[in-house]
Write an enzyme that holds these catalytic residues in place. Structure first.
Site, short mmCIF file in Angstrom:
data_model
loop_
_atom_site.label_atom_id
_atom_site.label_comp_id
_atom_site.label_asym_id
_atom_site.label_seq_id
_atom_site.Cartn_x
_atom_site.Cartn_y
_atom_site.Cartn_z
N ILE A 54 0.63 -1.18 -0.05
CA ILE A 54 0.14 0.03 -0.08
C ILE A 54 0.89 1.35 -0.06
O ILE A 54 0.48 2.37 -0.43
CB ILE A 54 -0.83 -0.13 1.30
CG1 ILE A 54 -2.24 0.87 0.85
CG2 ILE A 54 -0.18 0.37 2.50
CD1 ILE A 54 -3.26 0.63 1.97
N ASN A 67 -3.20 1.85 15.50
CA ASN A 67 -3.56 1.45 16.73
C ASN A 67 -4.07 2.78 17.45
O ASN A 67 -4.08 3.73 16.88
CB ASN A 67 -2.60 0.82 17.74
CG ASN A 67 -1.23 1.76 17.76
OD1 ASN A 67 -1.43 2.92 17.97
ND2 ASN A 67 -0.04 1.08 17.61
N VAL A 76 1.34 -2.91 8.75
CA VAL A 76 1.31 -2.03 7.58
C VAL A 76 1.40 -0.51 8.21
O VAL A 76 1.96 0.21 7.60
CB VAL A 76 -0.48 -2.16 7.04
CG1 VAL A 76 -1.50 -1.52 7.97
CG2 VAL A 76 -0.28 -1.48 5.80
N ASP A 77 0.82 -0.52 9.31
CA ASP A 77 1.35 0.76 10.21
C ASP A 77 2.86 1.14 10.14
O ASP A 77 3.31 2.38 9.81
CB ASP A 77 0.83 0.76 11.65
CG ASP A 77 0.70 1.88 12.36
OD1 ASP A 77 1.00 2.96 12.03
OD2 ASP A 77 0.40 1.93 13.78
N SER A 160 -7.39 -5.17 10.38
CA SER A 160 -7.53 -5.98 11.74
C SER A 160 -7.15 -7.37 11.51
O SER A 160 -7.60 -8.47 12.44
CB SER A 160 -9.00 -6.12 12.05
OG SER A 160 -9.33 -4.87 12.79
P1 ADP Z 1 -3.90 -4.94 12.21
O1 ADP Z 1 -3.25 -4.62 13.37
O2 ADP Z 1 -5.28 -4.15 11.94
O3 ADP Z 1 -4.45 -6.56 12.18
P2 ADP Z 1 -1.50 -5.47 10.59
O4 ADP Z 1 -0.84 -4.36 9.91
O5 ADP Z 1 -1.08 -6.41 11.47
O6 ADP Z 1 -2.99 -4.66 10.99
O7 ADP Z 1 -2.17 -6.26 9.36
C1 ADP Z 1 -3.10 -5.84 8.37
C2 ADP Z 1 -3.05 -6.53 7.00
O8 ADP Z 1 -2.08 -5.59 6.24
C3 ADP Z 1 -2.30 -7.69 6.95
O9 ADP Z 1 -3.16 -8.49 6.00
C4 ADP Z 1 -0.82 -7.53 6.52
O10 ADP Z 1 -0.39 -8.50 5.98
C5 ADP Z 1 -1.15 -6.33 5.69
N1 ADP Z 1 -0.01 -5.33 5.53
C6 ADP Z 1 1.21 -5.42 5.96
N2 ADP Z 1 2.07 -4.70 5.54
C7 ADP Z 1 1.30 -4.22 4.38
C8 ADP Z 1 1.61 -3.14 3.27
N3 ADP Z 1 2.96 -2.60 3.09
N4 ADP Z 1 0.78 -3.23 2.44
C9 ADP Z 1 -0.43 -3.58 2.38
N5 ADP Z 1 -0.90 -4.58 3.28
C10 ADP Z 1 0.21 -4.76 4.38
#
Ligand code: ADP
Length: 217
Positions: A54, A67, A76-77, A160
């Site tokens: 993303i 969060n 992703v954060d 999530s």
């Molecule tokens: P949450 O805490 O809401 O569960 P996470 O970041 O742990 O958020 O995961 C949410 C989704 O984002 C997961 O499917 C993860 O694989 C995905 N994700 C992680 N990095 C990226 C990225 N750079 N681009 C898109 N999706 C991502």
């Protein structure tokens, strides 16, 4: 003048707006489908589900599965903060967190996206803490905030379903339903993308979309 893809896309998009405006929400959408302009089908520009990162998306707004502190985290954060640079964290410090299911907007700084919309998804707790409604709120509030800020293209991660452990298929179904319902009643946003980071997530969202289409088109 030769007709190219961009011209067709902008014509379809303009036509869609007129039809949605004149017919209102769902009726307009069904007419579009009958006209062969099914804006959900693969290759169409309205709603895409793709495998990707993303932070690379060139859209008006990307959504951050944040969060509640909005001060950065993993998944992703973390990737969004790394790509946006320290200015993003500095702005986040000024907005004092965000409740689960709500959304707040910042600039995108070094990202190709103009804005980041931060939304804390619910932490899965067996479904006993209103997680489904809260996840729906995330998608709805992000789309509303994007429209209020004149964003025409928005990209979502799978909110999530990472460390927050929301069951993937259920989350995909909620995401697709909420986005579809929003798009069928609002004409401002022209393109929504679901950016799936792995094949399992991609399949879950593709299946949820097929199921939704089978029941609504
Ligand atoms: P949450 O805490 O809401 O569960 P996470 O970041 O742990 O958020 O995961 C949410 C989704 O984002 C997961 O499917 C993860 O694989 C995905 N994700 C992680 N990095 C990226 C990225 N750079 N681009 C898109 N999706 C991502």
């Amino acid at each position: 003048m030769p007709i190219n893809e961009e011209m067709v896309v902008s014509y379809v998009s303009a036509l869609r707006k007129v039809i949605l405006k004149e017919n209102g929400g769902e009726t307009g959408r069904l007419r579009l489908n009958r006209l062969g302009l099914n804006i959900n089908k693969e290759g169409d520009k309205m709603f895409r589900i793709v495998l990707g990162d993303i932070t690379k998306e060139t859209v008006d707004a990307i959504v951050n599965a944040a969060n509640t502190s909005l001060l950065g985290g993993g998944g992703v954060d973390g990737a969004i903060h790394r790509a946006a640079g320290p200015e993003l964290l500095a702005e986040c410090r000024t907005i004092h967190g965000c409740k689960t299911g709500q959304a707040k907007i910042t600039k995108g700084y070094r990202l190709p996206a103009k804005y980041v919309i931060h939304t804390p998804g619910p932490i899965w707790n067996g479904g006993t803490r209103d997680e489904e409604r809260l996840l729906r709120n995330c998608y709805e509030n992000c789309l509303r905030l994007a429209a209020e800020n004149d964003c025409q293209s928005v990209a979502f991660p799978s909110i999530s379903t990472g460390v927050y452990r929301f069951p993937l298929n259920r989350a995909a179904e909620i995401a697709i339903r909420t986005i579809e319902e929003y798009l069928s009643t609002h004409a401002e946003i022209e393109q929504v993308s679901m950016i799936c980071f792995d094949g399992t997530t991609l399949s879950a969202y593709q299946n949820a979309l097929s199921e939704w289409e089978a029941n609504h088109v």
